[in-house]
Every structure is written in C-alpha cells, then in structure tokens.
Design an enzyme around this catalytic site. Structure first.
Site, PDB file in Angstrom:
ATOM      1  CE1 TYR A  62      -5.999  -0.236 -37.532  1.00  0.00           C
ATOM      2  CE2 TYR A  62      -4.242   1.362 -37.865  1.00  0.00           C
ATOM      3  CZ  TYR A  62      -5.413   0.991 -37.242  1.00  0.00           C
ATOM      4  OH  TYR A  62      -6.003   1.828 -36.340  1.00  0.00           O
ATOM      5  CB  ALA A  79      -0.926   0.014   1.222  1.00  0.00           C
ATOM      6  N   GLY A  99       5.634  -6.385  -0.617  1.00  0.00           N
ATOM      7  CA  GLY A  99       5.573  -6.307  -2.079  1.00  0.00           C
ATOM      8  C   GLY A  99       6.812  -5.693  -2.697  1.00  0.00           C
ATOM      9  CE1 TYR A 107       3.980  -5.951 -38.464  1.00  0.00           C
ATOM     10  CE2 TYR A 107       2.418  -5.428 -40.204  1.00  0.00           C
ATOM     11  CZ  TYR A 107       2.684  -5.751 -38.887  1.00  0.00           C
ATOM     12  OH  TYR A 107       1.656  -5.883 -37.993  1.00  0.00           O
ATOM     13  CG  ASN A 167      11.999 -17.366 -50.336  1.00  0.00           C
ATOM     14  OD1 ASN A 167      11.965 -16.145 -50.137  1.00  0.00           O
ATOM     15  ND2 ASN A 167      13.124 -18.028 -50.431  1.00  0.00           N
ATOM     16  NE  ARG A 204      13.154   5.638   1.193  1.00  0.00           N
ATOM     17  CZ  ARG A 204      13.650   4.578   1.846  1.00  0.00           C
ATOM     18  NH1 ARG A 204      14.929   4.286   1.753  1.00  0.00           N
ATOM     19  NH2 ARG A 204      12.861   3.818   2.571  1.00  0.00           N
TER      20      ARG A 204
HETATM   21  C1  UD1 Z   1      10.550  -2.244   6.507  1.00  0.00           C
HETATM   22  C2  UD1 Z   1      10.760  -2.746   7.944  1.00  0.00           C
HETATM   23  C3  UD1 Z   1      12.257  -2.875   8.225  1.00  0.00           C
HETATM   24  C4  UD1 Z   1      12.879  -3.821   7.227  1.00  0.00           C
HETATM   25  C5  UD1 Z   1      12.573  -3.386   5.793  1.00  0.00           C
HETATM   26  C6  UD1 Z   1      12.989  -4.478   4.842  1.00  0.00           C
HETATM   27  C7  UD1 Z   1       8.876  -1.941   9.294  1.00  0.00           C
HETATM   28  C8  UD1 Z   1       8.418  -0.931  10.271  1.00  0.00           C
HETATM   29  N1  UD1 Z   1      10.137  -1.820   8.860  1.00  0.00           N
HETATM   30  O1  UD1 Z   1      11.117  -0.950   6.420  1.00  0.00           O
HETATM   31  O2  UD1 Z   1      12.471  -3.379   9.542  1.00  0.00           O
HETATM   32  O3  UD1 Z   1      14.281  -3.889   7.428  1.00  0.00           O
HETATM   33  O4  UD1 Z   1      11.169  -3.161   5.598  1.00  0.00           O
HETATM   34  O5  UD1 Z   1      12.848  -4.065   3.493  1.00  0.00           O
HETATM   35  O6  UD1 Z   1       8.116  -2.828   8.954  1.00  0.00           O
HETATM   36  N2  UD1 Z   1       3.388  -0.691   3.527  1.00  0.00           N
HETATM   37  C9  UD1 Z   1       2.006  -0.692   3.527  1.00  0.00           C
HETATM   38  N3  UD1 Z   1       1.334   0.176   4.326  1.00  0.00           N
HETATM   39  C10 UD1 Z   1       1.967   1.037   5.151  1.00  0.00           C
HETATM   40  C11 UD1 Z   1       3.389   1.036   5.165  1.00  0.00           C
HETATM   41  C12 UD1 Z   1       4.070   0.157   4.335  1.00  0.00           C
HETATM   42  O7  UD1 Z   1       1.388  -1.475   2.794  1.00  0.00           O
HETATM   43  O8  UD1 Z   1       1.270   1.760   5.861  1.00  0.00           O
HETATM   44  C13 UD1 Z   1       4.096  -1.644   2.658  1.00  0.00           C
HETATM   45  C14 UD1 Z   1       4.903  -0.961   1.574  1.00  0.00           C
HETATM   46  O9  UD1 Z   1       4.140  -0.810   0.384  1.00  0.00           O
HETATM   47  C15 UD1 Z   1       6.061  -1.934   1.366  1.00  0.00           C
HETATM   48  C16 UD1 Z   1       6.214  -2.603   2.719  1.00  0.00           C
HETATM   49  O10 UD1 Z   1       5.009  -2.378   3.414  1.00  0.00           O
HETATM   50  O11 UD1 Z   1       5.757  -2.910   0.393  1.00  0.00           O
HETATM   51  C17 UD1 Z   1       7.392  -2.083   3.521  1.00  0.00           C
HETATM   52  O12 UD1 Z   1       7.213  -0.688   3.757  1.00  0.00           O
HETATM   53  P1  UD1 Z   1       8.406   0.338   3.691  1.00  0.00           P
HETATM   54  O13 UD1 Z   1       7.877   1.676   3.984  1.00  0.00           O
HETATM   55  O14 UD1 Z   1       9.164   0.147   2.425  1.00  0.00           O
HETATM   56  O15 UD1 Z   1       9.292  -0.163   4.940  1.00  0.00           O
HETATM   57  P2  UD1 Z   1      10.847   0.049   5.185  1.00  0.00           P
HETATM   58  O16 UD1 Z   1      11.072   1.421   5.681  1.00  0.00           O
HETATM   59  O17 UD1 Z   1      11.610  -0.398   4.003  1.00  0.00           O
END
Ligand code: UD1
Ligand code: CA
Length: 447
Positions: free
Chosen positions: A369, A10, A104, A348, A359, A15
């Site tokens: 088209y 989500a 994800g 094409y 051939n 970044r």
């Molecule tokens: C997270 C972990 C960290 C770990 C790292 C590994 C936590 C608090 N931290 O940090 O310990 O080392 O992943 O890659 O879990 N997401 C949601 N909803 C939210 C927040 C995040 O669905 O409200 C999903 C994001 O889409 C993503 C995943 O959770 O797929 C991880 O979130 P992200 O913000 O990337 O966490 P990191 O800061 O990387």
C-alpha cells in the site's frame, strides 16, 4: 402448490436498545434475517417478500445480498404483525398459493419443520408452529379446543389461567394467500398494545368455521430474539450445534467450546481444529488441514494438509494450496500461496502470489500500500526470501531467486539471482572495548 414466504422484519426491536434494525444483528456472522431466509429457502418458495420498516434500506441491502430476487415491502409505521403482513399484499397480487409467514427475529426454524407445516396444510386451513416452552415468558399462548387450535392470546392480554399455558406461538403461520389476506382485513387493534396482531386471525378463522392446527417443534428452533441477552443465547445455541455437526462430519475439535464457526463454515473430514479458533464468514478448510490454536480466519480457503497457526490470521482472499505452512503471527490477505510454500513467522503477505515451495523468512513484509493504491508482489517457485525483507510492491521475485536478510527490495529480481539491498557492514577494530571503558568510567564518577 405454489409457495411464497413473507418474512417480517420491520420492528424497531426496542429491547435491543440499538441503532441497528433488530433483524440485522448478527448470529455466526450473518444477520438474523438471513438465517430466517435460509430456513425459508428450504421450501423453494416462488416468491420471498421481506417486510421492512426501521432501517429499511439497510434491511433491503442485507436481504438482496443473500437473495437478489427477494422483494421488499415497506411498512413505514409499525402497527403490529397483522399490519406488517398486509403490506406484502401488493407484492403478492395475483399469487395463488400458500403463504408461510416467518419472523425475521426467529432464525433457527428447521427445513423439516416447515415441511411438516406444508403437510398439515393439506388437512387444515391454517397451520401454526407451536412449541412447549420451559419458561413461556412473554410468548403468545396457543389455546386449544378439542383437536383444533382455537385462538392465540398475547402475553400482555392473557389472564393468569391463559399465562399458565405452556404451548407457545413461534410466529410461523401457513395459510392460502386469499385466506390469510381476507382474515387480516378483519383484525382490529383493541388490545393492550393497541397493535394489529397477526395472532388474532386464528380466533377469527375459527368463528368463521375454518380449521386450524398446531405443528409442534423443539423450543430451541423457535428461539425469538428481542434483547442482547437473547442474541447471545442464540449465538451460543448456533455454536453448540455447529460444533456437534463438525464433529459428526469427522472434524477433530480439541476444545469444541472454544471454537467459533460462521453460518457458512465448511470443514473437511479429518481436519484438526485446535482450541480458540474463530471462523469469520466464507471459510473452507479441506480434509486433513490443521488449524492451530488462537487463529482467526475469514474469506479464505485452506487446502489439504496445510497447517495454519498458532496465532495466524487469514483474511479475505487468502488461498492456501496443499501442504502450505503458515506460522505464528503471520497475516495473509488476498494472496495465493502455492503448494508447499512456507511463511512461518511474523510476516504480512498481502496482494501477492507466492510460488510453490518458496520459503518466506521471518519478519518479511509485502509493502502493498502506497497510501493511495494497492500493488502486487509476485514470488516465484522455490524462491528464498531472507528474514526481514521488505518487498515494496509492485515487485517480482523470480523462480529460485534469493533476497538477503534485511533487504528493502524495490526492483524486480530475475530468476536465480540474489538481491542484497541494505547497507554494507563495516567492522571497526576494538571500537566496542574502548567505548565500554569510556562508559564504565563515566558511571564510576557517578555521572
Ligand atoms: C410475536 C407474537 C407472539 C409470539 C412471538 C414469537 C404477535 C402479535 N405476537 O410476539 O405470539 O409468541 O412473536 O417470537 O404476532 N414486526 C413487523 N412490523 C410490526 C411489528 C412486528 O415487521 O409492526 C416484526 C418484527 O420485526 C419481528 C416480528 O414481526 O421480526 C415479531 O414482532 P415482535 O414485536 O418481536 O413480536 P413479539 O412481541 O415477540
Ligand atoms: Ca419477537
């Protein structure tokens, strides 16, 4: 024990600096979310829940394209990973079994690693997947106490001493559904980010007397993608593994570092892939085929002993039978090319059936088209299409028929006939010499 997957996707992915939800950015032609779903599928889960928020509709479409049974849980406000997992509670109502949480944005977890986590669950209440990072960067740190995982501390909240720990959190967690949701209920957001951290459940569980352990894996598996630089690093990692796997499977790669695979490319033994070949999704290449340099293939099938390229483009629906030859600067789309047929230069071929051993002369084009509709061209076995023939579809060329070079063919050609459809040649005796004289005289006068 029954198993459910919760895949978190989500987050906005700040970044990434992108309009596209982070988990839909592609690696090897598939969204990173699909890579995560593919890893999780190895556990044969009874239920897969995808938590979507940013771009939820697009995330749902991508998830269901891979697994129509996937359930989408909405997280409309991204309040942290614990809050995200909590959104899956409804979808898992009444579910009595283990939950594995995957992120994800962490696409490369191996099936063997997930199996090791399932095994570790037999002896521990919570299992976390960890890895020793060469450069731990912003990963959460796993803090051990004796043989137990004691807690996880996020980088932003960590002390210098904690930041020096190199054992990091991958994000993958396994626990019984009831344990997981009970713990999540008690997670607060009193931390540097003001988020509900899933990682906090470890400290809470330990305080309650539950056991927690870490399964270790290789750092390359847990690569988390948060930026474009990390996305390209993930792509590079995928490609280098795919190249090694292809070579181990008996495929010759003349210059492996220049060949790019899709997540689902299948290549048979003793196929030869020359330098600078790019595979889009859904390509299968049979044994002994040769893909020559600088070719681009997607959604196509190349049979045994066929030769493609150099500089060829095979688009979706191109089906090449055994021994077919497709040469330089030829594009094939949605066309069946039967055994031994040749399309060797500058052509094409779209929406067509080409018969065995036909051939197709240089520069031939199927004019498929009309600006609104697509039409089909059918060419019989052993037909000979003269160079630079325009085949205005719909049109049929019979078996062993011929077309004269430069013809614009608008009507069917019966089997065995020769069709010539171009202006008749007219030679004007001596006309060229007289014209040259006139032009040279004009130049001499300085005109
Ligand atoms: C997270 C972990 C960290 C770990 C790292 C590994 C936590 C608090 N931290 O940090 O310990 O080392 O992943 O890659 O879990 N997401 C949601 N909803 C939210 C927040 C995040 O669905 O409200 C999903 C994001 O889409 C993503 C995943 O959770 O797929 C991880 O979130 P992200 O913000 O990337 O966490 P990191 O800061 O990387
Ligand atoms: Ca992340």
């Amino acid at each position: 024990m029954a198993t459910a997957l919760i895949i978190l996707g989500a987050g906005m992915g700040t970044r990434m600096n992108s309009e596209l939800p982070k988990v839909l950015h592609q690696i090897a032609g598939a969204p990173m979310l699909v890579h995560a779903m593919k890893s999780g599928a190895a556990l044969e889960p009874d239920l897969t829940v995808i938590v979507a928020g940013h771009g939820a509709a697009a995330v749902e479409t991508a998830a269901k394209a891979y697994d129509p049974d996937a359930v989408i849980a909405q997280q409309s406000e991204q309040l942290g990973t614990a809050h995200a997992v909590a959104q899956a509670r409804g979808a898992l109502a009444g579910f009595d079994g283990d939950v594995i949480v995957l992120y994800g944005d962490t696409p490369f977890i191996r099936p063997e690693t997930l199996a090791a986590m399932t095994a570790a669950r037999l002896t521990h209440d919570i299992v976390v997947l960890g890895f020793v990072a060469a450069d731990p960067g912003r990963y959460g740190r796993l803090i051990m106490k004796a043989d137990q995982l004691d807690r996880i501390v996020e980088f932003t909240d960590a002390t210098d001493e904690e930041r020096a720990v190199t054992l990091c959190n991958s994000g993958v967690i396994a626990a019984h559904a009831n344990t997981l949701f009970d713990l999540i209920d008690t997670v607060g957001n009193d931390n540097a980010a003001g988020e509900y951290y899933l990682t906090d459940i470890i400290g809470i569980a330990r305080a309650k007397g539950l056991s927690a352990t870490v399964v270790h894996c290789d750092e390359a598996e847990t690569l988390g993608i948060n930026s474009r630089a990390e996305l390209s690093a993930a792509e590079a990692l995928f490609q280098s593994r795919a190249r090694t796997a292809a070579q181990d499977d008996g495929v010759t790669l003349t210059a492996p570092e220049t060949v790019f695979f899709a997540h689902d490319t299948v290549i048979g033994r003793d196929a030869i892939i020359e330098p600078n070949v790019v595979f889009g999704p859904e390509v299968t290449i049979e044994s002994g085929a040769t893909i020559r340099a600088f070719s681009h293939l997607e959604g196509c099938h190349v049979s045994r002993d066929a030769v493609v390229g150099p500089y060829a483009r095979l688009r979706p629906g191109a089906e090449l039978a055994e021994g077919v030859k497709i040469g330089n600067f030829v594009e094939i789309k949605n066309a069946q090319i039967a055994e031994g047929a040749k399309v060797n230069h500058l052509s094409y071929i779209g929406d067509a059936d080409i018969g065995a051993r036909a051939n197709i002369g240089a520069g031939t084009i199927t004019c498929n088209y009309d600006g609104v509709f697509k039409h089909k061209t059918v060419i019989g076995a052993d037909a000979f299409i003269g160079s630079n023939t325009m085949l205005v579809a719909p049109v049929k060329i019979g078996n062993a028929a011929m077309t004269g070079s430069g013809s614009v063919i608008t009507r069917d050609v019966p089997a065995g006939d020769l069709a010539v459809a171009r202006a008749r040649q007219d030679n004007k005796a001596g006309f060229a010499l007289r014209l040259f004289e006139k032009l040279r005289a004009r130049k001499a006068k300085g005109a």
